[in-house]
Scaffold this active site. Structure first.
Site, PDB file in Angstrom:
ATOM      1  N   GLY A   1       2.425   4.507   0.999  1.00  0.00           N
ATOM      2  CA  GLY A   1       2.664   5.092   2.307  1.00  0.00           C
ATOM      3  C   GLY A   1       3.044   4.081   3.374  1.00  0.00           C
ATOM      4  N   CYS A   2       3.083   2.808   2.998  1.00  0.00           N
ATOM      5  CA  CYS A   2       3.467   1.755   3.930  1.00  0.00           C
ATOM      6  C   CYS A   2       4.982   1.614   3.891  1.00  0.00           C
ATOM      7  CB  CYS A   2       2.851   0.447   3.451  1.00  0.00           C
ATOM      8  SG  CYS A   2       2.029  -0.452   4.732  1.00  0.00           S
ATOM      9  N   VAL A   3       5.636   1.558   5.069  1.00  0.00           N
ATOM     10  CA  VAL A   3       7.088   1.405   5.038  1.00  0.00           C
ATOM     11  C   VAL A   3       7.531   0.025   5.508  1.00  0.00           C
ATOM     12  CG1 VAL A   3       7.958   3.743   5.020  1.00  0.00           C
ATOM     13  CG2 VAL A   3       7.081   2.786   7.150  1.00  0.00           C
TER      14      VAL A   3
ATOM     15  N   PRO B   1       0.822  -1.214   0.000  1.00  0.00           N
ATOM     16  CA  PRO B   1       0.000   0.000   0.000  1.00  0.00           C
ATOM     17  C   PRO B   1       0.854   1.262   0.000  1.00  0.00           C
ATOM     18  CG  PRO B   1      -0.713  -1.508   1.709  1.00  0.00           C
ATOM     19  CD  PRO B   1       0.527  -2.078   1.138  1.00  0.00           C
TER      20      PRO B   1
END
Lengths: 111, 135, 98
Positions: A109-111, A107
């Protein structure tokens, strides 16, 4: 780059195990991905996985957890549209883990 | 929400020719997780981003125009489109996608996200923001 | 000595179309690609730049940007990638206004 074998077929993945090609996805590879994480896919899991695939099909993105939770609540009912329920199904994080099984990229913005 | 800052993303580039439009959209989606008061403005060539009927199958690029419809899910409900920029380019609101958001307080009633504003009105909107991001 | 002039920038973002259209000679052709295709739209401010010119526009770039045929200035020729090659072949030189 890595790869996963399922039912005699080879699926290319990135270094984190996400499918390289969204279109190569099928249920077999989802099952195998889940097995690697020691996760058995139930109907409840599939509900979320299918929801994510439909969301991606429509909007061309994997939703953020907050958006996913709200949308699941609207579609499948309030008892499912909460993080407790979703984290029980996908302990590694609903967006991250369910997206992986759904063959979607990580997704935004997922780190 | 009282301590939320007002974030404005200003979009002034056409899609596909450069990466600005998609980069902006990604930043907006990531930024929306921080529960700020987010607005988007489309002016100059940025208004081309919102045209409907985009089909990129012939140029081998991702068609990200459907993603603008997800903005409502991310609680981005204020999308300002500058009237002068549309007119200069031979476009009207009818040429743009119909973007909506659902108002939870009113039983998920669908409301329009796009607000058509003149350059003077947009100037006032910009003046009222805390932070401006340009793409 | 016909020349094919290729413009790939929006006429509102760069002056390339302005320069190309004013430098073109009799018999030269203009091809609009990428963001240059926005220059082919009618009822728009840049429309008059095309007056009296032989203009082609790349179809896949129009489709990507959601521009249908009825939005184009009259008399413009829509070509595909093969048509792009034909234009290059038909002219002695290609000038790309980058």
């Amino acid at each position: 780059m890595g790869s996963i074998e399922a039912n005699g077929k080879t699926y290319e993945t990135d270094e984190e195990g996400y499918l390289a090609d969204l279109n190569s996805w099928d249920k077999d590879v989802a099952e195998v991905m889940a097995k690697i994480d020691d996760c058995e896919l139930t109907d409840n899991h599939w509900e979320v996985i299918n929801f994510l695939r439909e969301y991606y099909e429509e909007y061309q993105i994997a939703p953020a957890v907050r958006v996913l939770t709200k949308a699941i609540g609207k579609k499948l009912g309030k008892d499912k549209g909460n993080s407790k329920y979703l984290y029980e199904l996908f302990p590694y994080g609903p967006a991250k883990q369910a997206c992986k099984y759904a063959g979607l990229p990580k997704p935004t913005g997922c780190v | 929400m009282s301590d939320a800052k007002k974030f404005m993303y200003i979009n002034r580039k056409a899609p596909y020719g450069t990466i600005y439009a998609w980069e902006s959209l990604e930043v907006v989606l990531i930024g929306a997780a921080f529960e700020q008061d987010v607005s988007l403005a489309f002016m100059d060539d940025g208004v081309y981003q919102l045209t409907k009927g985009q089909d990129t199958s012939g140029i081998g690029m991702k068609n990200f125009s459907p993603t603008y419809s997800a903005l409502g899910d991310y609680e981005v409900s204020k999308i300002y489109v500058e009237k002068e920029s549309l007119e200069e380019r031979g476009l009207t609101l009818d040429d743009l996608q119909h973007l909506v958001w659902e108002d939870e307080d009113e039983d998920y009633a669908e409301k329009d996200s796009i607000r058509l504003v003149s350059r003077a009105e947009l100037a006032d909107v910009l003046a009222g923001q805390d932070v401006l991001f340009n793409f | 000595m016909a020349m094919l002039h290729v413009v790939n920038k929006s006429p509102y973002d760069a002056c390339n179309l302005n320069t190309a259209s004013s430098i073109m000679k009799e018999g030269d052709q203009l091809l609009l690609i990428e963001d240059g295709v926005y220059g082919a739209m009618k009822n728009a401010k840049a429309e008059s730049l095309l007056n009296g010119l032989k203009v082609s526009v790349l179809g896949p770039d129009l489709a990507a940007r959601g521009i249908s045929q009825d939005k184009l200035v009259d008399g413009i020729d829509v070509v595909d990638y093969a048509g792009f090659v034909d234009l290059v072949e038909a002219n002695d030189k290609v000038q790309s206004w980058l």
